[in-house]
Scaffold this motif. Sequence first.
Motif, PDB file in Angstrom:
ATOM      1  N   GLU A 159      16.252  12.506 -41.936  1.00 27.65           N
ATOM      2  CA  GLU A 159      16.443  12.021 -40.574  1.00 27.65           C
ATOM      3  C   GLU A 159      15.160  12.200 -39.777  1.00 27.65           C
ATOM      4  OE1 GLU A 159      21.153  12.831 -39.619  1.00 27.65           O
ATOM      5  OE2 GLU A 159      19.746  14.494 -39.365  1.00 27.65           O
ATOM      6  N   ILE A 160      14.910  11.262 -38.842  1.00 17.71           N
ATOM      7  CA  ILE A 160      13.681  11.348 -38.065  1.00 17.71           C
ATOM      8  C   ILE A 160      13.827  10.588 -36.746  1.00 17.71           C
ATOM      9  CG2 ILE A 160      12.643   9.300 -39.151  1.00 17.71           C
ATOM     10  CD1 ILE A 160       9.956  10.932 -39.056  1.00 17.71           C
ATOM     11  N   ILE A 161      13.182  11.124 -35.694  1.00 18.19           N
ATOM     12  CA  ILE A 161      13.077  10.419 -34.413  1.00 18.19           C
ATOM     13  C   ILE A 161      11.849   9.523 -34.484  1.00 18.19           C
ATOM     14  CG2 ILE A 161      12.726  10.658 -31.928  1.00 18.19           C
ATOM     15  CD1 ILE A 161      13.999  13.443 -32.136  1.00 18.19           C
ATOM     16  N   VAL A 162      11.989   8.275 -34.063  1.00 18.33           N
ATOM     17  CA  VAL A 162      10.875   7.325 -34.112  1.00 18.33           C
ATOM     18  C   VAL A 162      10.695   6.681 -32.744  1.00 18.33           C
ATOM     19  CG1 VAL A 162      10.014   5.171 -35.113  1.00 18.33           C
ATOM     20  CG2 VAL A 162      11.182   6.844 -36.565  1.00 18.33           C
ATOM     21  N   ALA A 163       9.449   6.622 -32.280  1.00 16.78           N
ATOM     22  CA  ALA A 163       9.120   5.921 -31.038  1.00 16.78           C
ATOM     23  C   ALA A 163       7.930   4.999 -31.290  1.00 16.78           C
ATOM     24  CB  ALA A 163       8.783   6.916 -29.936  1.00 16.78           C
ATOM     25  N   LEU A 164       7.973   3.810 -30.706  1.00 15.21           N
ATOM     26  CA  LEU A 164       6.856   2.879 -30.750  1.00 15.21           C
ATOM     27  C   LEU A 164       6.081   2.986 -29.447  1.00 15.21           C
ATOM     28  CD1 LEU A 164       8.946   1.700 -32.850  1.00 15.21           C
ATOM     29  CD2 LEU A 164       7.971  -0.544 -32.314  1.00 15.21           C
ATOM     30  N   ALA A 165       4.746   2.945 -29.521  1.00 19.99           N
ATOM     31  CA  ALA A 165       3.964   3.084 -28.288  1.00 19.99           C
ATOM     32  C   ALA A 165       2.612   2.395 -28.410  1.00 19.99           C
ATOM     33  CB  ALA A 165       3.767   4.565 -27.955  1.00 19.99           C
ATOM     34  N   ASN A 166       2.184   1.784 -27.305  1.00 19.91           N
ATOM     35  CA  ASN A 166       0.809   1.318 -27.188  1.00 19.91           C
ATOM     36  C   ASN A 166       0.177   2.009 -25.984  1.00 19.91           C
ATOM     37  OD1 ASN A 166       1.737  -0.033 -24.900  1.00 19.91           O
ATOM     38  ND2 ASN A 166       1.818  -2.038 -25.903  1.00 19.91           N
ATOM     39  N   SER A 167      -1.063   1.689 -25.692  1.00 15.82           N
ATOM     40  CA  SER A 167      -1.794   2.412 -24.657  1.00 15.82           C
ATOM     41  C   SER A 167      -1.248   2.163 -23.252  1.00 15.82           C
ATOM     42  CB  SER A 167      -3.285   2.035 -24.710  1.00 15.82           C
ATOM     43  OG  SER A 167      -3.451   0.631 -24.690  1.00 15.82           O
ATOM     44  N   ASN A 168      -0.376   1.167 -23.083  1.00 13.60           N
ATOM     45  CA  ASN A 168       0.218   0.904 -21.769  1.00 13.60           C
ATOM     46  C   ASN A 168       1.161   2.027 -21.325  1.00 13.60           C
ATOM     47  OD1 ASN A 168      -1.088  -1.563 -21.622  1.00 13.60           O
ATOM     48  ND2 ASN A 168       0.634  -2.701 -22.485  1.00 13.60           N
ATOM     49  N   VAL A 169       1.684   2.798 -22.273  1.00 10.95           N
ATOM     50  CA  VAL A 169       2.659   3.851 -21.933  1.00 10.95           C
ATOM     51  C   VAL A 169       2.130   5.229 -22.335  1.00 10.95           C
ATOM     52  CG1 VAL A 169       4.650   2.305 -22.067  1.00 10.95           C
ATOM     53  CG2 VAL A 169       3.861   3.473 -24.136  1.00 10.95           C
ATOM     54  N   LYS A 170       0.832   5.386 -22.293  1.00  7.98           N
ATOM     55  CA  LYS A 170       0.198   6.618 -22.780  1.00  7.98           C
ATOM     56  C   LYS A 170       0.680   7.858 -22.031  1.00  7.98           C
ATOM     57  CE  LYS A 170      -4.420   8.427 -23.828  1.00  7.98           C
ATOM     58  NZ  LYS A 170      -5.877   8.100 -23.777  1.00  7.98           N
ATOM     59  N   SER A 171       0.778   7.796 -20.699  1.00  5.79           N
ATOM     60  CA  SER A 171       1.178   8.976 -19.925  1.00  5.79           C
ATOM     61  C   SER A 171       2.629   9.356 -20.216  1.00  5.79           C
ATOM     62  CB  SER A 171       0.997   8.703 -18.428  1.00  5.79           C
ATOM     63  OG  SER A 171       1.739   7.559 -18.032  1.00  5.79           O
ATOM     64  N   MET A 172       3.515   8.366 -20.310  1.00  2.00           N
ATOM     65  CA  MET A 172       4.915   8.672 -20.626  1.00  2.00           C
ATOM     66  C   MET A 172       5.046   9.202 -22.050  1.00  2.00           C
ATOM     67  SD  MET A 172       7.417   5.862 -18.837  1.00  2.00           S
ATOM     68  CE  MET A 172       6.621   4.412 -19.521  1.00  2.00           C
ATOM     69  N   LEU A 173       4.249   8.663 -22.978  1.00  2.00           N
ATOM     70  CA  LEU A 173       4.282   9.146 -24.355  1.00  2.00           C
ATOM     71  C   LEU A 173       3.905  10.624 -24.419  1.00  2.00           C
ATOM     72  CD1 LEU A 173       4.485   8.635 -27.441  1.00  2.00           C
ATOM     73  CD2 LEU A 173       2.055   8.026 -27.384  1.00  2.00           C
ATOM     74  N   GLU A 174       2.894  11.009 -23.653  1.00  2.00           N
ATOM     75  CA  GLU A 174       2.473  12.413 -23.648  1.00  2.00           C
ATOM     76  C   GLU A 174       3.595  13.314 -23.155  1.00  2.00           C
ATOM     77  OE1 GLU A 174      -1.317  15.172 -22.275  1.00  2.00           O
ATOM     78  OE2 GLU A 174      -0.968  13.234 -21.293  1.00  2.00           O
ATOM     79  N   LEU A 175       4.271  12.899 -22.089  1.00  2.00           N
ATOM     80  CA  LEU A 175       5.403  13.682 -21.585  1.00  2.00           C
ATOM     81  C   LEU A 175       6.536  13.699 -22.607  1.00  2.00           C
ATOM     82  CD1 LEU A 175       6.411  15.296 -19.174  1.00  2.00           C
ATOM     83  CD2 LEU A 175       7.221  13.151 -18.145  1.00  2.00           C
ATOM     84  N   TRP A 176       6.728  12.581 -23.297  1.00  2.00           N
ATOM     85  CA  TRP A 176       7.768  12.457 -24.320  1.00  2.00           C
ATOM     86  C   TRP A 176       7.572  13.479 -25.433  1.00  2.00           C
ATOM     87  CZ3 TRP A 176       7.555  10.945 -29.544  1.00  2.00           C
ATOM     88  CH2 TRP A 176       8.764  10.542 -30.124  1.00  2.00           C
ATOM     89  N   PHE A 177       6.367  13.509 -26.045  1.00  5.46           N
ATOM     90  CA  PHE A 177       6.193  14.424 -27.177  1.00  5.46           C
ATOM     91  C   PHE A 177       5.972  15.871 -26.734  1.00  5.46           C
ATOM     92  CE2 PHE A 177       1.681  12.650 -27.133  1.00  5.46           C
ATOM     93  CZ  PHE A 177       1.028  13.808 -26.745  1.00  5.46           C
ATOM     94  N   THR A 178       5.510  16.079 -25.507  1.00  2.00           N
ATOM     95  CA  THR A 178       5.357  17.448 -25.004  1.00  2.00           C
ATOM     96  C   THR A 178       6.710  18.142 -24.934  1.00  2.00           C
ATOM     97  OG1 THR A 178       3.373  16.887 -23.723  1.00  2.00           O
ATOM     98  CG2 THR A 178       4.596  18.858 -23.056  1.00  2.00           C
ATOM     99  N   ASN A 179       7.723  17.436 -24.450  1.00  2.00           N
ATOM    100  CA  ASN A 179       9.050  18.051 -24.356  1.00  2.00           C
ATOM    101  C   ASN A 179       9.738  18.153 -25.711  1.00  2.00           C
ATOM    102  OD1 ASN A 179       9.962  18.602 -21.400  1.00  2.00           O
ATOM    103  ND2 ASN A 179       8.787  16.708 -21.319  1.00  2.00           N
ATOM    104  N   ILE A 180       9.444  17.239 -26.606  1.00  2.00           N
ATOM    105  CA  ILE A 180       9.972  17.370 -27.970  1.00  2.00           C
ATOM    106  C   ILE A 180       9.450  18.652 -28.613  1.00  2.00           C
ATOM    107  CG2 ILE A 180       9.712  16.417 -30.299  1.00  2.00           C
ATOM    108  CD1 ILE A 180      10.191  13.682 -29.192  1.00  2.00           C
ATOM    109  N   LYS A 181       8.166  18.930 -28.374  1.00  2.00           N
ATOM    110  CA  LYS A 181       7.576  20.161 -28.915  1.00  2.00           C
ATOM    111  C   LYS A 181       8.191  21.396 -28.255  1.00  2.00           C
ATOM    112  CE  LYS A 181       3.039  18.259 -30.173  1.00  2.00           C
ATOM    113  NZ  LYS A 181       1.573  18.357 -29.949  1.00  2.00           N
ATOM    114  N   LYS A 182       8.447  21.322 -26.935  1.00  2.00           N
ATOM    115  CA  LYS A 182       9.049  22.457 -26.232  1.00  2.00           C
ATOM    116  C   LYS A 182      10.428  22.782 -26.780  1.00  2.00           C
ATOM    117  CE  LYS A 182       6.902  22.199 -21.636  1.00  2.00           C
ATOM    118  NZ  LYS A 182       7.173  21.926 -20.186  1.00  2.00           N
ATOM    119  N   VAL A 183      11.197  21.745 -27.059  1.00  2.00           N
ATOM    120  CA  VAL A 183      12.554  21.941 -27.582  1.00  2.00           C
ATOM    121  C   VAL A 183      12.512  22.484 -29.009  1.00  2.00           C
ATOM    122  CG1 VAL A 183      14.694  20.742 -28.185  1.00  2.00           C
ATOM    123  CG2 VAL A 183      13.516  20.186 -26.066  1.00  2.00           C
TER     124      VAL A 183
END
Length: 430
Positions: A159-183
Amino acid sequence: MAVGRRDKNLQSSVRGSRILAAIAIGVGVGCVFAFLFPHGFFSTNQKTQIHTVSDSNSEVDPASCESTEKIDLLKSDIRRLSDKNVELKRQVRDLNEKLRLAEQGNQHAREQVMVLSEPHKAGPFGTVKSLRTNPAVIPDETVNPRLAKILTEVAVRKEIIVALANSNVKSMLELWFTNIKKVGIPNYLVVALDDEILEFCKANDVPVYQRDRDESIDSIGKGGGNHAVSGLKFRILREFLQLGYSVLLSDVDIVFLQNPFDHLHRDSDVESMSDGHNNMTAYGFNDVFDEPAMGWARYAHTMRIWVYNSGFFYIRPTIPAIELLDRVAGRLAREANSWDQAVFNEELFFPSHPGYIGLHASKRTMDFYLFMNSKVLFKTVRKDDTLKKIKPVIVHVNYHPDKYPRMLAVVDFYLNGKQDALEPFPDGSQ
């Protein structure tokens, strides 16, 4: 007797003289020819040498130029044939893949028919249960060996979480994986749609995968907006399922507060969060349509449910799930103005009817308080002291365009204990 012997000696002497004379003449003639034709009487070297000497002063040899042009043409032909061979190999691989999937589908269909066709006695009232969970496909690592290797290292229990991202959503992506790491969620992967995101993830020690170049979708992935990129996921997720992995697809405007894998049921092909905001809208209700002109039959009962959110759903590696991805991706390719979420729900819910064969996929709606959309949070939960105590698994800021500041507020409220973090925002968008 003496006279005869002398005649014989004389004849022998004359014969020897003739031989010597012939030899002498032959040697003489040979010397003359050797002097006149030093390279041989039949040799063409002299003519060749004359041409060579006469042409030695010229700058360009026409024959040499002609040979170079022929070599270039041959090289060009070889390159063209090589490219054509690569394309033919790709087409053959695609055909083999389709054939393999079709064979798997037939096999699974036969297995289910055998199970369902076996005669069974109905059990006591209330104990009869139908088949719900479709079997997983046979993993096929030849589909994408490079991705298979990455998933082997990153996924947990397939099982795996998957997200697609380009540079248009860079700031949200950073917040996304930062909280994944916190959890403390280890099994997640970013599919980078451009080189900037690839390097950004590597720099932040985030598991990342970039697909092989595909001109047909690279332009969308690099420069497309949210809806365009969202449509790509149905094509990209297919390989994950073919490799035998269950995927929890996540948009990047989502804040993770708990490990979602601890809250899944895994009993359906698709398990999705809802855009509904209460029990009726999220789980379905009987809606009565009133048409007074019909008199006695003015009330018509309808079944309604608010759509599944195509930005957060769990999908198992089954034949119906792969068929869903194929159907949605196919329609989005043909219907330029279609919205991926609408198509996703239509294919998942529309039943078979004249001219259309519905998808036979099982589905489950996630708990809308645990897998919470931003309408539920900002319109209901933050105003209710009891509901505010519930810690959701994720919050999806899907109802509001000011995504990043609301994501930060969600982090402050649920993780940093700032009780008034949600207050500055209106219920809806302004």
